[in-house]
Design an enzyme around this catalytic site. Sequence first.
Site: not given
Length: 341
Positions: A17-18, A21, A171, A198, A289
């Site tokens: 998921r991350d 990017h 983030s 996280h 971010y």
Amino acid sequence: MRRNSERPVRITEVCLRDGSHVMKHQFTEEQVRFVTRALDEAGMHYIEVSHGDGLGGSTLQYGKSLVNEMKLIEAAVDECKQAQIAVLLIPGIGTIHELKQAANIGAKLVRVATHVTEADVSAQHIQFARELGMEVCGFLMMAHSASVEKLVEQAKLMESYGAEAVYVTDSAGALLPHEVRERIRALRQSLNIEIGFHGHNNLSVAVANTITAIEEGATRIDGSVRCLGAGAGNAQTEVLLAVLDRMGYKLDIDLYKMMDVAEEVVAPLLPVPQEIQKGSLVMGYAGVYSSFLLHAERAAQRFNVDARDILIELGKRKVVGGQEDMILDVAAELAKIKMEV
């Protein structure tokens, strides 16, 4: 060692998921199956699968996915014998319609993510996820940008909506260990639910921050194999597991198998090695971010300006996730100033 919780520590692997990017959202079904199967066999607890910006993120603004994320989620579910599949949902990007789809094809955990000061927009999504029978966590993004008091206030809102855990989500990879300690401790003293952390590795402290969070009572942590996550990646899962093992934690995840997953399965997928380069370093330094990095680099090339200047300016303006359109605006303004000098 002593820590402030008796609950077991559970890890969510976020590379699918991350890491989307980094892959520019071009994961194939075959890649997702290969990675998920290997992680499941190693004993991973949760594996998060979705567009980098969560369910519904496949748009022109956030980046179009090569394969529909529901197909990727379904493929991941199909490969799991013991791990559970998780998804991320950011209200305003993803909807309850997409959440229901994900639940119907086998996703068991959803992390509902909002900016650290906007927890109120998560109420409907958290409540609906509970109705679907999913495990639900709140995910307070850009946690460095709010006071500890504001963080606690917003976490309490998520708890009141039905969240079973709330994450301090760094983030930008901007938090330092003492700041993580302060935030996790405050939540532990204020909430009756689990606390998660996280991190991002933009300042090279993601593993240290995660260990600090665990010491203060966090029981849900995230990692990305081979640092396959936005910016400089997250806490590197196989490294984090080795450190935790040295500290006496037994998580029932096979360390050797995770090393093999990193080296033989994930590393060949990387477009370039994940390391702390000037762009990701500036993001941690400026508090921006982490998923903005590739957008800023493309804008810098288009407008012939320095990506670092774009990121620093975004940090000054306190731009948050979901405001990717501001990256082009800032780049254009910097180019105009450059022309006038």
